[in-house]
Structure formats: C-alpha cells, structure tokens
Design an enzyme around this catalytic site. Structure first.
Site, short mmCIF file in Angstrom:
data_model
loop_
_atom_site.label_atom_id
_atom_site.label_comp_id
_atom_site.label_asym_id
_atom_site.label_seq_id
_atom_site.Cartn_x
_atom_site.Cartn_y
_atom_site.Cartn_z
N CYS A 77 36.71 36.08 39.65
CA CYS A 77 36.62 35.37 38.37
C CYS A 77 35.25 35.60 37.73
O CYS A 77 34.23 35.13 38.24
CB CYS A 77 36.87 33.89 38.63
SG CYS A 77 36.24 32.74 37.42
N CYS A 80 33.15 32.61 36.68
CA CYS A 80 32.64 31.90 37.87
C CYS A 80 31.29 32.47 38.29
O CYS A 80 30.39 31.73 38.69
CB CYS A 80 33.62 32.01 39.03
SG CYS A 80 35.20 31.22 38.72
#
Ligand SMILES: [Zn+2]
Length: 157
Positions: A77, A80
């Site tokens: 991600c 993230c």
C-alpha cells in the site's frame, strides 16, 4: 532507541545499557520502569510497535493504561508507506502519552476482518478496552495527534 515486542502481559524492551529484557506491563504503561539487572530507568517507548499476533493485540487493547493508536497497513500500500514516517513522529513526540502500534492487515488478516478494515491506511484509537474512533487515509503527524486528542478527550482511560 529501543524497539519493543508484545507478549500476553506487556511490552518487552531490551535495556539500552545492559541488554536485559524488561517488561512494561500493559496496566502501567505510563509509569517509569527500571531495568531489573542494572537499575537504569528505561524511557517510554518512542517507536511504533509491530503487532505480531491477534492474541497480543487483544491483550494490549484490553489492558493498556495509555490510549493505543493503531495504524492498519500492508506492504503493498503506497499511502501506507507515506504515513509511516508520520506515525513514527507521533510515537516519538507522544512517548509516554500514547502507545503507537502497527497492524499488517496481510499478516493479521483476522484482525482486519474482525474490525471491518476496508481501506488502508486506517488509523484507529483504542482506550479503556474499546475502539474510540477511526479515520482512513494518509495525513501528517500533527493531524494524527489532533485526531487522537479529540478521540480521547471525552473518555477517562
Ligand atoms: Zn539494564
């Protein structure tokens, strides 16, 4: 700075002075701990802790004497990875006030499912054994701190 790992009863941290492993009990996370071997006073955790099992996560949020900020993330991600250094800043600046942990929702998919995490990054705040608030999306450290302060202002933890 020492990094910690979780067990059933607390956070295990190696003494930076002598290497002895010490436990910060979940019920007394805001309090000073002295190394069992060399008696050095250990400073509060100033780094995010990677959660290694859902059982340890449950023990932590059930008993923590400090608000717990949870960063749900996954290795693939992109956002993230953008929020990771901001989470680190929060852990460093709020050491002894909030505990910051990271949950890899690929490795701990049971936790992600149980809490209904549908998008990452998601940040959640736990206090007094329950989830108080959550928000999703990357944001700067100061916004994360404001989010946690607001979530914890209404409850006694
Ligand atoms: Zn020591």
């Amino acid at each position: 700075m020492a990094t910690g790992t979780l067990d059933d009863r607390g956070i295990i941290v190696a003494c930076p002075h002598c290497g002895q492993k010490n436990r910060f009990a979940y019920e007394r996370l805001g309090q000073a701990v002295r190394c069992a071997a060399c008696k050095t006073t250990l400073s509060p955790l100033a780094e995010p802790i990677e959660v290694d099992s859902s059982a340890h996560f449950d023990a932590l949020v059930a008993h923590s004497s400090l608000p717990v900020v949870v960063d749900y993330w996954a290795p693939w991600c992109g956002p993230c990875h953008m929020v990771a250094p901001e989470i680190q800043k929060v852990a460093a600046r709020q050491a002894g006030r909030f505990l910051v942990v990271k949950v890899n929702t690929d490795a701990l998919s049971d936790l992600g499912q149980r809490f209904g995490i549908r998008s990452i990054p998601t940040l959640a705040v736990f206090g007094g054994g329950r989830e108080l608030a959550r928000t999703s999306g990357a944001r700067p450290a100061s916004d994360i701190e404001a989010f946690v302060e607001q979530a914890t202002s209404k409850v006694r933890i």
